[in-house]
Design a protein around this motif. Structure first.
Motif, mmCIF file in Angstrom:
data_model
loop_
_atom_site.group_PDB
_atom_site.id
_atom_site.type_symbol
_atom_site.label_atom_id
_atom_site.label_comp_id
_atom_site.label_asym_id
_atom_site.label_seq_id
_atom_site.Cartn_x
_atom_site.Cartn_y
_atom_site.Cartn_z
ATOM 1 N N VAL A 1 0.403 -66.765 -26.876
ATOM 2 C CA VAL A 1 -0.725 -65.965 -26.423
ATOM 3 C C VAL A 1 -0.954 -64.838 -27.420
ATOM 4 C CG1 VAL A 1 -1.669 -64.520 -24.588
ATOM 5 C CG2 VAL A 1 -0.235 -66.494 -24.009
ATOM 6 N N LEU A 2 -2.186 -64.760 -27.957
ATOM 7 C CA LEU A 2 -2.548 -63.712 -28.901
ATOM 8 C C LEU A 2 -3.538 -62.773 -28.232
ATOM 9 C CD1 LEU A 2 -3.110 -65.869 -32.140
ATOM 10 C CD2 LEU A 2 -0.978 -64.848 -31.294
ATOM 11 N N THR A 3 -3.319 -61.468 -28.370
ATOM 12 C CA THR A 3 -4.200 -60.472 -27.762
ATOM 13 C C THR A 3 -4.691 -59.503 -28.826
ATOM 14 O OG1 THR A 3 -2.338 -59.024 -27.240
ATOM 15 C CG2 THR A 3 -2.985 -60.620 -25.559
ATOM 16 N N GLY A 4 -5.709 -58.723 -28.475
ATOM 17 C CA GLY A 4 -6.251 -57.727 -29.395
ATOM 18 C C GLY A 4 -7.695 -58.002 -29.727
ATOM 19 N N ASN A 5 -8.149 -57.446 -30.854
ATOM 20 C CA ASN A 5 -9.538 -57.610 -31.297
ATOM 21 C C ASN A 5 -9.663 -58.426 -32.568
ATOM 22 O OD1 ASN A 5 -10.475 -55.993 -29.179
ATOM 23 N ND2 ASN A 5 -10.161 -54.115 -30.355
ATOM 24 N N THR A 6 -8.567 -58.561 -33.317
ATOM 25 C CA THR A 6 -8.591 -59.282 -34.587
ATOM 26 C C THR A 6 -7.539 -60.384 -34.561
ATOM 27 O OG1 THR A 6 -9.295 -57.286 -35.766
ATOM 28 C CG2 THR A 6 -8.403 -59.081 -37.092
ATOM 29 N N PRO B 1 -1.211 -77.352 -28.134
ATOM 30 C CA PRO B 1 -2.522 -76.802 -28.503
ATOM 31 C C PRO B 1 -2.371 -75.533 -29.318
ATOM 32 C CG PRO B 1 -2.005 -76.267 -26.231
ATOM 33 C CD PRO B 1 -0.896 -77.188 -26.710
ATOM 34 N N GLY B 2 -3.513 -75.016 -29.804
ATOM 35 C CA GLY B 2 -3.503 -73.774 -30.547
ATOM 36 C C GLY B 2 -3.205 -72.595 -29.642
ATOM 37 N N PRO B 3 -3.057 -71.418 -30.223
ATOM 38 C CA PRO B 3 -2.744 -70.224 -29.426
ATOM 39 C C PRO B 3 -3.801 -69.953 -28.360
ATOM 40 C CG PRO B 3 -2.525 -69.767 -31.782
ATOM 41 C CD PRO B 3 -3.179 -71.110 -31.659
ATOM 42 N N THR B 4 -3.357 -69.421 -27.239
ATOM 43 C CA THR B 4 -4.284 -68.905 -26.231
ATOM 44 C C THR B 4 -4.780 -67.539 -26.693
ATOM 45 O OG1 THR B 4 -3.226 -70.068 -24.398
ATOM 46 C CG2 THR B 4 -4.527 -68.106 -23.846
ATOM 47 N N LEU B 5 -6.094 -67.363 -26.780
ATOM 48 C CA LEU B 5 -6.688 -66.103 -27.209
ATOM 49 C C LEU B 5 -7.085 -65.315 -25.975
ATOM 50 C CD1 LEU B 5 -8.962 -67.453 -30.096
ATOM 51 C CD2 LEU B 5 -6.559 -66.760 -30.194
ATOM 52 N N ARG B 6 -6.549 -64.111 -25.830
ATOM 53 C CA ARG B 6 -6.844 -63.284 -24.658
ATOM 54 C C ARG B 6 -7.676 -62.093 -25.103
ATOM 55 N NH1 ARG B 6 -4.022 -64.103 -19.250
ATOM 56 N NH2 ARG B 6 -5.476 -62.938 -17.951
ATOM 57 N N THR C 1 -12.957 -60.265 -33.855
ATOM 58 C CA THR C 1 -13.031 -60.815 -35.208
ATOM 59 C C THR C 1 -11.948 -61.876 -35.340
ATOM 60 O OG1 THR C 1 -13.816 -58.717 -36.113
ATOM 61 C CG2 THR C 1 -12.876 -60.299 -37.666
ATOM 62 N N ILE C 2 -12.357 -63.088 -35.697
ATOM 63 C CA ILE C 2 -11.406 -64.193 -35.844
ATOM 64 C C ILE C 2 -11.538 -64.752 -37.252
ATOM 65 C CG2 ILE C 2 -10.513 -66.331 -34.877
ATOM 66 C CD1 ILE C 2 -13.137 -64.736 -32.841
ATOM 67 N N ILE D 1 -9.005 -66.791 -22.669
ATOM 68 C CA ILE D 1 -9.042 -66.074 -21.400
ATOM 69 C C ILE D 1 -9.668 -64.708 -21.670
ATOM 70 C CG2 ILE D 1 -7.735 -65.231 -19.425
ATOM 71 C CD1 ILE D 1 -7.619 -68.282 -19.928
ATOM 72 N N ILE D 2 -10.755 -64.410 -20.963
ATOM 73 C CA ILE D 2 -11.453 -63.130 -21.151
ATOM 74 C C ILE D 2 -11.310 -62.317 -19.870
ATOM 75 C CG2 ILE D 2 -13.617 -62.004 -21.756
ATOM 76 C CD1 ILE D 2 -14.531 -64.637 -23.031
ATOM 77 N N ASP D 3 -10.596 -61.204 -19.968
ATOM 78 C CA ASP D 3 -10.401 -60.337 -18.810
ATOM 79 C C ASP D 3 -11.674 -59.531 -18.542
ATOM 80 O OD1 ASP D 3 -7.671 -61.023 -18.316
ATOM 81 O OD2 ASP D 3 -7.124 -59.855 -20.081
ATOM 82 N N PRO D 4 -12.057 -59.391 -17.278
ATOM 83 C CA PRO D 4 -13.291 -58.671 -16.944
ATOM 84 C C PRO D 4 -13.168 -57.182 -17.227
ATOM 85 C CG PRO D 4 -12.097 -59.234 -14.952
ATOM 86 C CD PRO D 4 -11.390 -59.926 -16.083
ATOM 87 N N ARG D 5 -14.328 -56.576 -17.477
ATOM 88 C CA ARG D 5 -14.379 -55.129 -17.736
ATOM 89 C C ARG D 5 -13.938 -54.358 -16.503
ATOM 90 N NH1 ARG D 5 -19.318 -54.911 -18.419
ATOM 91 N NH2 ARG D 5 -19.453 -55.213 -20.667
ATOM 92 N N GLU D 6 -14.395 -54.797 -15.337
ATOM 93 C CA GLU D 6 -14.014 -54.174 -14.076
ATOM 94 C C GLU D 6 -12.910 -55.022 -13.426
ATOM 95 O OE1 GLU D 6 -15.217 -51.326 -13.163
ATOM 96 O OE2 GLU D 6 -16.701 -51.218 -14.799
#
Length: 640
Positions: free
Chosen positions: A45-50, A77-82, A90-91, A162-167
């Motif tokens: 699992v990879l997190t962050g913006n880049t 599979p490839g990494p899960t992007l959170r 930026t990817i 996986i995209i976490d909601p703002r709220e």
């Protein structure tokens, strides 16, 4: 612009690319190394913006022998992007393969230049180069990513998003797990495709045998059995064409692991667990259930829906489904996902103790295709057939000779024909639209060697769970059960129910020749579908084939019309054989977008179109580019 065939790899270059990719990454993964790189519970699992992703190759051992694969950062599979809704990500994707590659962000709303489709949104990522994707994250939920180049998706280039909601999410859980389903073959996918072109039923081991015929002689009599066989032979169709590629060559994976490896999730009794199902397969529809454990759906294709309790669901290729389970007993449960043709399954285990496992259910018998799949869903009574049973439950074995005659009538226009389509009647309320209850006419291009059948009476089947699931003793989830929520702080409000224009598209094919298309026109011979910026368009799909197709429109939401003003917002819509359905699209993103069946080999064989969203300064002139090849007529589109 490159067609799907022009961006695939020959066998020799494919193997070379894998060798170079492995050398570039410094990896050659055996079974132990592959599982170690992922961990037992799935991909990193990879997190962050880049993010940095490397596309390479390695030998992997999934079935007991090492075979070449394409990988992302050395894993399948490839990494899960959170990600986080509202961020800009930026990817940077580096291609270590000696062939152009790509990554498509499935279901995401973004500038078309970032969509990742070679030949449409960009040129692709050349060997040795790095392409930087950069876009704002406008949504939340469960999505996935994959290569859109050749057959790289089949050989391993796919992963979860996986995209976490703002709220804060309205559904609080104690544990969040991705369940990524896929299909793996030890065969080179180019060989698989070439085999299908030569012998489309090569991988189908459910074909009728002499013993089936003898059984039918005893059950229905010799005369009716021979007439039955004659009807199917005349139509050049098989009752068992549920899947083109089957468990004969496929091993079905859960989070990259085979049924024997048994992906496992440990829980504490009483926990609420969110399971994010993603069908990342190339060709396989999965029927998913957890015996002994109820599921509650809370989102589909990343969009929140009104919660519904259920026990089983058919998840189409490229669809995602979020469910919540709450196992309270101190026992293990089997996650069971069998293929639509019952030739294999994927499985995992939910357990409070890794030493505890649960029984794996037996696969169901493969169901035979029948009236409904032949496009006869709207014939006679909408709810009951001649036998007095629910129409969707009828099996072909129950058909009488009179039933067969009706089928023959329905298919009398198969093959070449001089029959011409009848223009739509005019709707008094909107002259740009046909009446909502008008018959679906067939385009002139549907009458030729690329089309081996046409549904004469396609039916509305949103409440039909599909072949093989109609006689269950438990609740099977259907599209008709769902409705997208519009009152959540993270969800885009539901758009207008009133379209400005209507497009009718038939899903067509010739199974024997393995040709697939829209309206009988394969991608290489087609012209783009043009949508005008900000217009609201109703697209009606009619499945004239006896196979199920998952249809994906890039870059735009598809609001499936459920009736009574209800909509189900999706990025991929599964269309059953003989089904007619409609959905609304707001053309709010300029650019060139892909539109295709998400069965990989169907897309390769021609069921693909380009959609162009353009500024609407003036409608196209009658003698303009759109009229040049009869594009609007051939595509079932009325001029605005």
């Amino acid at each position: 612009m490159k067609t799907p065939s022009q961006i695939s790899l020959p066998r020799r270059r494919f193997v070379q690319s894998l060798a170079l990719g492995a050398a570039g990454l410094g990896v050659g993964l055996n079974a132990r190394q592959l599982l170690a790189s992922q961990g037992h519970t799935g991909a990193p699992v990879l997190t962050g913006n880049t993010f940095h992703l490397s596309l390479g190759g390695a030998d992997v051992n999934i079935t007991g022998k090492a075979r070449p694969a394409t990988t992302i950062n050395g894993s399948i599979p490839g990494p899960t992007l959170r990600w986080k809704e509202g961020d800009t990500v930026t990817i940077k994707v580096t291609n270590l393969l000696p062939e152009t590659s790509s990554i498509h962000w499935h279901g995401l709303l973004l500038p078309f230049e970032m969509d990742g489709v070679p030949g449409l949104s960009f040129d692709g990522i050349a060997p040795g180069e790095t392409f930087t994707y950069c876009f704002p994250v406008k949504q939340s939920g469960t999505y996935w990513y994959h290569s859109h180049s050749g057959f790289q998706e089949q050989t391993g280039i796919y992963g979860s998003i996986i995209i976490d909601p703002r709220e804060p999410d309205r559904h609080t859980v104690d544990r969040d797990e991705v369940i990524l389903l896929s299909d793996w073959s030890d065969e080179d996918p180019h060989h698989v495709y070439a085999t299908l072109k030569k012998l489309s039923h090569y991988y189908n081991f459910n074909e009728r045998t002499v013993f089936d015929t003898l059984r039918d002689f005893r059950k229905k009599g010799v005369i009716d059995t021979l007439k039955d066989r004659h009807m199917w032979n005349t139509m050049r169709m098989s009752q068992s064409d549920l899947a083109d590629v089957t468990g004969y060559t496929y091993t079905y994976l859960m989070n990259g692991q085979s049924p024997a490896d048994n992906w496992t999730c440990q829980f504490k009794p009483g926990e609420r667990i969110r399971l994010r199902f993603i069908n990342a397969s190339a060709m396989t529809f999965f029927d998913i259930r957890i015996p002994g454990l109820d599921m509650t759906v809370v989102a589909m294709d990343g969009q929140p829906v009104k919660p519904v309790d259920f026990h089983e669901v058919r998840l189409g290729v490229a669809e995602t489904l979020d469910v919540i389970v709450a196992p309270r007993a101190d026992r293990a449960y089997t996650l069971f996902a069998q293929s639509i043709d019952r030739s294999g399954f994927s499985r995992g285990t939910l357990t409070p103790d890794p030493a505890m496992t649960a029984a794996v259910p037996n696969m169901d018998a493969p169901p035979p295709l029948g009236h409904t799949e032949m496009g006869m869903g709207a014939m006679g009574s909408p709810s009951m057939n001649a036998k007095g049973r629910a129409h969707g439950d009828m099996r072909h074995d129950d058909m009488t000779h009179a039933d067969m005659k009706m089928d023959s009538m329905a298919h009398h226009t198969m093959g070449h024909s001089d029959t011409k389509p009848v223009p739509f009647a005019v709707n008094d309320n909107n002259p740009d639209l046909p009446p909502r209850n008008s018959a679906i006419e067939h385009a002139a291009s549907e009458f030729g060697p690329g089309v081996d059948m046409r549904a004469m009476a396609p039916g509305a089947m949103l409440n039909d769970p599909g072949i093989g699931l109609r006689n269950r003793d438990w609740k099977v989830l259907t599209y008709a059960d769902l409705e997208t929520l519009s009152d959540t702080p993270n969800n885009t409000p539901i758009d207008s129910l009133h379209p400005d224009r209507e497009i009718v598209l038939h899903l067509t094919g010739n199974m024997d020749r393995y040709m697939w298309s829209f309206n009988g026109i394969k991608f290489a011979d087609s012209v783009p579908l043009t949508l005008f910026h900000h217009e609201r368009v109703r697209i009606t799909l009619v499945n004239d084939t006896m196979m199920t197709h998952p249809i994906h429109l890039h870059g735009l939401w598809s609001d499936l019309e459920l009736g009574e003003g209800k909509l189900l917002r999706k990025h991929t819509i599964t269309v059953k054989p003989g089904e007619k359905l409609s959905y609304l699209v707001r053309a709010d993103a300029l650019g060139r977008w892909a539109y295709h069946c998400h069965l990989l080999y169907h897309m390769e064989a021609g069921m693909f179109r380009e959609v162009r969203v353009v500024e609407n300064a003036h409608p196209p002139a009658p003698n303009g580019d759109h009229a040049m090849h009869g594009a609007h007529r051939m595509n079932g589109v009325k001029q605005p």
